[in-house]
Design an enzyme around this catalytic site. Structure first.
Site, PDB file in Angstrom:
ATOM      1  N   GLU A  40       0.868  -1.164   0.000  1.00 49.03           N
ATOM      2  CA  GLU A  40       0.000   0.000   0.000  1.00 49.03           C
ATOM      3  C   GLU A  40       0.913   1.224   0.000  1.00 49.03           C
ATOM      4  OE1 GLU A  40      -2.831   0.332   3.227  1.00 49.03           O
ATOM      5  OE2 GLU A  40      -3.511   2.275   2.468  1.00 49.03           O
ATOM      6  N   ARG A 264       5.119 -12.921   9.667  1.00 50.08           N
ATOM      7  CA  ARG A 264       5.756 -11.644   9.376  1.00 50.08           C
ATOM      8  C   ARG A 264       7.069 -11.541  10.131  1.00 50.08           C
ATOM      9  NH1 ARG A 264       2.008  -7.698   9.245  1.00 50.08           N
ATOM     10  NH2 ARG A 264       3.509  -6.017   9.446  1.00 50.08           N
ATOM     11  N   LYS A 274       4.121   0.876   9.981  1.00 51.07           N
ATOM     12  CA  LYS A 274       4.277   2.082   9.162  1.00 51.07           C
ATOM     13  C   LYS A 274       3.695   3.306   9.881  1.00 51.07           C
ATOM     14  CE  LYS A 274       2.963   0.112   5.076  1.00 51.07           C
ATOM     15  NZ  LYS A 274       2.515   0.065   3.684  1.00 51.07           N
TER      16      LYS A 274
HETATM   17  P1  ATP Z   1       0.494  -1.384   7.454  1.00 49.57           P
HETATM   18  O1  ATP Z   1       1.644  -1.296   8.440  1.00 49.57           O
HETATM   19  O2  ATP Z   1       0.122  -0.073   6.855  1.00 49.57           O
HETATM   20  O3  ATP Z   1      -0.643  -2.263   7.877  1.00 49.57           O
HETATM   21  P2  ATP Z   1       1.778  -3.420   5.939  1.00 49.57           P
HETATM   22  O4  ATP Z   1       3.010  -3.427   6.764  1.00 49.57           O
HETATM   23  O5  ATP Z   1       0.864  -4.572   5.926  1.00 49.57           O
HETATM   24  O6  ATP Z   1       0.984  -2.108   6.185  1.00 49.57           O
HETATM   25  P3  ATP Z   1       1.668  -3.361   3.060  1.00 49.57           P
HETATM   26  O7  ATP Z   1       2.129  -2.266   2.190  1.00 49.57           O
HETATM   27  O8  ATP Z   1       0.229  -3.672   3.099  1.00 49.57           O
HETATM   28  O9  ATP Z   1       2.248  -3.044   4.488  1.00 49.57           O
HETATM   29  O10 ATP Z   1       2.507  -4.675   2.798  1.00 49.57           O
HETATM   30  C1  ATP Z   1       2.890  -5.149   1.541  1.00 49.57           C
HETATM   31  C2  ATP Z   1       3.269  -6.594   1.675  1.00 49.57           C
HETATM   32  O11 ATP Z   1       4.357  -6.750   2.577  1.00 49.57           O
HETATM   33  C3  ATP Z   1       2.128  -7.419   2.238  1.00 49.57           C
HETATM   34  O12 ATP Z   1       2.017  -8.608   1.479  1.00 49.57           O
HETATM   35  C4  ATP Z   1       2.528  -7.686   3.639  1.00 49.57           C
HETATM   36  O13 ATP Z   1       2.000  -8.892   4.082  1.00 49.57           O
HETATM   37  C5  ATP Z   1       4.059  -7.702   3.560  1.00 49.57           C
HETATM   38  N1  ATP Z   1       4.639  -7.321   4.841  1.00 49.57           N
HETATM   39  C6  ATP Z   1       4.392  -6.222   5.554  1.00 49.57           C
HETATM   40  N2  ATP Z   1       5.062  -6.220   6.720  1.00 49.57           N
HETATM   41  C7  ATP Z   1       5.766  -7.371   6.753  1.00 49.57           C
HETATM   42  C8  ATP Z   1       6.660  -7.980   7.698  1.00 49.57           C
HETATM   43  N3  ATP Z   1       6.949  -7.382   8.860  1.00 49.57           N
HETATM   44  N4  ATP Z   1       7.197  -9.170   7.384  1.00 49.57           N
HETATM   45  C9  ATP Z   1       6.918  -9.763   6.215  1.00 49.57           C
HETATM   46  N5  ATP Z   1       6.088  -9.263   5.299  1.00 49.57           N
HETATM   47  C10 ATP Z   1       5.512  -8.073   5.544  1.00 49.57           C
HETATM   48 MG    MG Z   2      -1.231  -3.956   4.797  1.00 47.92          MG
END
Ligand code: ATP
Ligand code: MG
Length: 560
Positions: A40, A264, A274
């Site tokens: 996002e 994650r 974020k």
């Molecule tokens: P927010 O913190 O705004 O909820 P998010 O960290 O989920 O957002 P996105 O931009 O939606 O961020 O994530 C993009 C991709 O990265 C998604 O497929 C998400 O699952 C993956 N992702 C995000 N954070 C992690 C993490 N800590 N470890 C592994 N994958 C991650």
């Molecule tokens: Mg997300």
């Protein structure tokens, strides 16, 4: 939690569970592998995203498939092109390239059409309840929800109202479109989830064309389906969403993408949210998203990390099915390993002690040849100037040395790296008794590793010619938080109370002159000190260097 340091990376494990799944499909004849990375654009990517990138792009590469980059841009108020651009830059820096670049907003028209399909099938309705009423009506895990009074509107009425929602006839929050599933469903997400809400806001791509925006659950799976994603990989918290993901695909009778979840990545002494990272940026706690203390990809880059070290880290931590927290020292181990191989060596003194070599002529100057990288002969050599006055590290002198101290001390001899043997003859102190300079003599026969009579000297220390030294601002970084888990707070405190006041320590350093021209992004080893690279703030007039990582893991020991 136990601190594990400098442990060797795990040997090539057989295969992780995602690879297993793909290999099983291939064995059944389903050979096409299509993944996607779906950020996002509401912030900069962090090391957790790097892991997701390595998995998605890595699997596609390994199995001859493709990986798309899809921006999940369904929240117009939080998203921006600044983030889109930074995300693309970071993925490329990591060494990956996408098959196609797509946006969920590319599919707004199709998603709208599909909402009409659901309405016609009697599977969606316009609800006039307020957000509050909808939340209350949803029930709890132990109690069923309550059906909305608007749930049984006719198809015609729903089509009319939804069309008018789209045409901007209603204000934000006045109406939503919901799926009509089951208000008593044990999975709360099935209790008539919201598909569309009204937001009169400008979108960074579609401008003012739309004032209804799809929710994540409605947009994500269908976007996967449009792109014929075979393996939609996301993090564990989405496992409860998977049945809903499948429900939409079945109800719409469209290409059946499948979702798979992995754990994650969490790291000690830092945060991956974020929202919280944005707060640090907005409040000026850090210098920006790319502050070298941030766990962002651009922060790591600015700090001097290499793409290979980040990829190696993703590989090392593997793909897990259960949430865990990785010690930050593993990331540091990976960057040290890589830099040891690729970084050129230089000399720099961060805590200077002036040394005057009494028997070396005033005004004389010579150059010594220094090896750029003992791990890589192809890196060649450079010349380092030497003169009568030099700086050495204060820690390399002791007036009253303990036994087995091989560095400089009164009457003792030491080798200056690549240069002469010097012997300490006199210690000069100020009125308070602080050592201000040393007087030494040198052995003129001892240049480049030799000595006048073949005597052996154990200690070798680094140095910089005072006259030639480049003065630089040197930024030493420590973890951003003082707690392994920054969210672990005392009563009445917040995660921000766990910020480390010493996360950045600024010093003045004296560098060998070749470092004046060091390009940003090219990390070097300051011999015996650590790995450093020029900061983006650096100019030839005011060089600024960041410490990428220490030579050894010292922080973990101090804080045990
Ligand atoms: P927010 O913190 O705004 O909820 P998010 O960290 O989920 O957002 P996105 O931009 O939606 O961020 O994530 C993009 C991709 O990265 C998604 O497929 C998400 O699952 C993956 N992702 C995000 N954070 C992690 C993490 N800590 N470890 C592994 N994958 C991650
Ligand atoms: Mg997300």
């Amino acid at each position: 939690m136990a601190i594990e340091t400098n442990e060797a990376p795990a040997r090539e494990k057989s295969v992780n569970f995602l690879e297993e799944i793909i290999q099983e499909s291939i064995a059944k004849g389903e050979t096409r592998v299509q993944t996607r990375f779906p950020p996002e654009p509401n912030g900069y990517l962090h090391i957790g995203h790097a892991k997701s990138i390595c998995i998605n792009f890595g699997l596609a590469k390994k199995y001859g498939g493709k990986c798309n980059l899809r921006f999940d841009d369904t929240n117009p108020t939080k998203e921006d092109v600044e983030y889109v651009d930074s995300i693309k830059r970071d993925i490329r820096w990591l060494g990956f390239d996408w098959a196609v670049e797509r946006y969920a907003s590319d599919y707004f028209e199709q998603l709208y059409e599909w909402a009409l399909v659901l309405i016609r099938k009697g599977l969606a309705y316009v609800d006039d309840q307020t957000q509050e009423q909808i939340r209350e009506g949803r029930g709890t895990v132990s109690e069923p929800g309550k059906e909305s009074p608007w749930r049984n509107r006719t198809v015609e009425e729903n089509l009319d109202l939804f069309g008018r929602m789209k045409n901007g006839e209603f204000a934000d929050g006045e109406k939503v479109l919901r799926a009509k599933i089951d208000m008593a469903h044990p999975n709360m997400l099935f209790r008539d989830p919201i598909l569309y809400r009204i937001i009169h806001a400008e979108h960074h791509r579609t401008g003012n064309k739309w004032c209804i925006y799809p929710m994540y659950d409605y947009a994500h799976g269908q976007s996967d389906s449009i792109e014929q994603i075979t393996h939609s990989i996301c993090t564990l918290e989405f496992d409860v969403h998977r049945p809903l993901y499948d429900w939409f695909i079945q109800a719409l009778e469209i290409y059946p993408s499948h979702q798979y979840e992995f754990a994650r990545l969490n790291l000690t002494y830092t945060l991956m949210s974020k929202r919280k990272l944005l707060k640090l940026v907005q409040e000026g706690v850090v210098m920006g998203w790319d502050d070298p203390r941030m766990p962002t990809i651009c922060g790591l880059r600015r700090k001097g990390y290499t793409p290979a070290s980040v990829r190696a880290f993703a590989e090392m931590v593997g793909v897990a099915k259960r949430d865990n927290t990785i010690d930050i020292s593993k990331l540091e181990y990976c960057v040290r390993e890589d830099l040891n191989k690729v970084a050129e060596r230089r000399m720099a003194v961060l805590n200077p002690l002036k040394v005057v070599i009494d028997n070396y002529e005033e005004g004389r100057e010579e150059q010594f040849e220094a090896i750029n990288n003992p791990e890589n002969p192809e890196a060649g050599t450079r010349r380092v100037p030497f003169s009568k006055v030099i700086y050495i590290e204060r820690e390399d002198f002791m007036e009253v040395p303990p036994k087995k101290y091989y560095r400089l001390s009164p009457g003792n001899e030491v080798r200056l790296r690549y240069s002469y043997l010097i012997k300490c003859e006199e210690v000069v102190k100020d009125a308070e008794g602080n050592i201000v300079e040393l007087h030494c003599t040198y052995d003129p026969q001892s240049g480049n590793g030799s000595s006048s009579d073949g005597r052996r000297v154990k200690g070798v220390i680094h140095w910089v010619s005072a006259r030639h030294a480049v003065e630089a601002e040197v930024r030493l970084f420590n973890p951003l938080f003082t707690k392994e888990n920054p969210d672990d707070v005392e009563e009445g405190q917040t995660w921000e109370d766990n910020l480390n006041p010493e996360s950045m320590v600024v010093k003045k350093g004296y560098l060998e002159p070749s470092l004046r021209e060091q390009p940003v992004g090219r990390t070097v080893q300051f011999e015996r000190v650590g790995y450093f690279c020029p900061d983006t703030d650096s100019t030839p007039e005011h060089p600024v260097f960041n410490r990428t990582v220490t030579l050894k893991d010292s922080w973990a020991k101090i804080n045990k």
